[in-house]
Design a protein around this motif. Sequence first.
Motif, short mmCIF file in Angstrom:
data_model
loop_
_atom_site.label_atom_id
_atom_site.label_comp_id
_atom_site.label_asym_id
_atom_site.label_seq_id
_atom_site.Cartn_x
_atom_site.Cartn_y
_atom_site.Cartn_z
N PHE A 176 42.38 -34.47 -20.91
CA PHE A 176 43.63 -34.99 -21.25
C PHE A 176 44.88 -34.84 -20.36
O PHE A 176 45.41 -35.97 -19.63
N THR A 177 45.45 -33.65 -20.17
CA THR A 177 46.71 -33.42 -19.35
C THR A 177 46.48 -33.75 -17.79
O THR A 177 47.41 -34.50 -17.53
N TYR A 178 45.28 -33.49 -17.44
CA TYR A 178 45.08 -33.85 -16.08
C TYR A 178 44.97 -35.41 -15.86
O TYR A 178 45.57 -35.99 -14.85
N SER A 179 43.87 -35.65 -16.68
CA SER A 179 43.48 -37.24 -16.21
C SER A 179 44.86 -38.22 -16.72
O SER A 179 44.64 -39.28 -15.93
N PHE A 180 45.39 -38.01 -17.70
CA PHE A 180 46.42 -38.81 -18.04
C PHE A 180 47.96 -38.44 -17.72
O PHE A 180 48.82 -39.57 -17.75
N LEU A 181 48.04 -37.41 -17.55
CA LEU A 181 49.55 -36.88 -17.19
C LEU A 181 49.83 -36.60 -15.54
O LEU A 181 50.96 -36.59 -15.12
N ARG A 186 49.05 -34.27 -8.76
CA ARG A 186 48.74 -32.96 -8.33
C ARG A 186 47.17 -33.08 -7.99
O ARG A 186 46.41 -33.85 -8.82
N PRO A 187 46.84 -32.65 -6.86
CA PRO A 187 45.37 -32.44 -6.57
C PRO A 187 44.39 -31.91 -7.73
O PRO A 187 45.18 -30.68 -8.05
N PHE A 188 43.39 -32.01 -8.02
CA PHE A 188 42.67 -31.42 -9.05
C PHE A 188 42.46 -30.07 -8.74
O PHE A 188 42.67 -29.12 -9.58
N PRO A 189 41.94 -29.68 -7.43
CA PRO A 189 41.81 -28.21 -7.16
C PRO A 189 42.86 -27.17 -7.43
O PRO A 189 42.90 -26.37 -7.84
N VAL A 190 44.20 -27.88 -7.09
CA VAL A 190 45.47 -27.02 -7.14
C VAL A 190 45.50 -26.74 -8.60
O VAL A 190 45.74 -25.70 -9.10
N TYR A 191 45.30 -27.84 -9.42
CA TYR A 191 45.29 -27.79 -10.98
C TYR A 191 44.31 -26.71 -11.70
O TYR A 191 44.85 -25.91 -12.61
#
Length: 355
Positions: A176-181, A186-191
Amino acid sequence: MEQLFWERAVSIVFVFFAIRFPRAVAAKPAVPALFSFGDSILDTGNNNNLQTMSKCNFPPYGRDFPGGVPTGRFCNGKNPTDLIASALGVKETVPAYLSTTLTPQDLITGVSFASGGSGLDDLTSQVQGVITTPAQLANFKEYIGKLTAVVGQQRASEILANSIFLVSAGNNDVAFTYSFLLATTRPFPVYVSYLISLAKNFYKNLYDLGVRKVWVLSTLPLGCLPGGRTTGGGPLRFCAELANMEAQTFNGQLSAAVDSLRASLPNYDIRFVDVYTPFLSIINNPQASGFTDAGEACCGTAPFGGVSGLCNLLEICPNPSTYIFWDFAHPTERAYQLVVNSILQKMNMNTSITN
């Protein structure tokens, strides 16, 4: 002489029983209590009185729970918190810590602090209006005070050290948070690195509070959830591969973090529990486990249910046990039973759930 003989005989019998039997009588269960933290996979009703859309204390949720009542579990029946507690002989169901009917005995044998919709990232919980991970930890600290008042400091410490603590966190952060917000900024590896740092801090805090046995659940195969298929699986609603790849990336780093904590903290029996793989195995071959549907939800079917999410009485299948998923994101009790049995085997627990 005869009287002396019988007096000595009786004394020997008393000594024999005094030595051989009290230990068995005083034996304590191997797992005195079970606790859970995290998200809706383990929540047993903590969201019921919150001002949030992420709650399910209404029909048809709970239709197969004892008594057929909606309790706030995101399932048609019991969830893994209950199933694992029951299999370990702790108790049949685990109440929510925020339940208004909590008893002293409930405190002694374990409660759930999990909150549906929450995540490791506070943003995840705040957007949905649910209990953040730090707030769950604060509730746990409050709980320790209540437990100590009931059983005393020594017994409270024993319960914390010998009980099993389940944690399911990361599903909502990734799906949810990464995919939609955050995906565009922000690059996924960083998140993921950020999430792992939050996870390590949370598990270190549990250790500092006296917890010694933790089972850290991986995410589900997020791209294969009915909601994931609807939003990322194309017109034919295949499993969304990108979502699954992101889940695997997170799970791999979470597993490594758990190994690191176990190696660095004395007497910390913290273990990574892979639920991704057994769920994916069932999804890829549902018929082998007696399921007839792997992509739709029992209630709230696609295309609308996968987006709108929670169940309603107008869209519900007649037999949930033939479905892997109950709603857009949560498995049925029977699917949970199969995966929990797999978990118990991998944890070398000499027990299982009878369907």
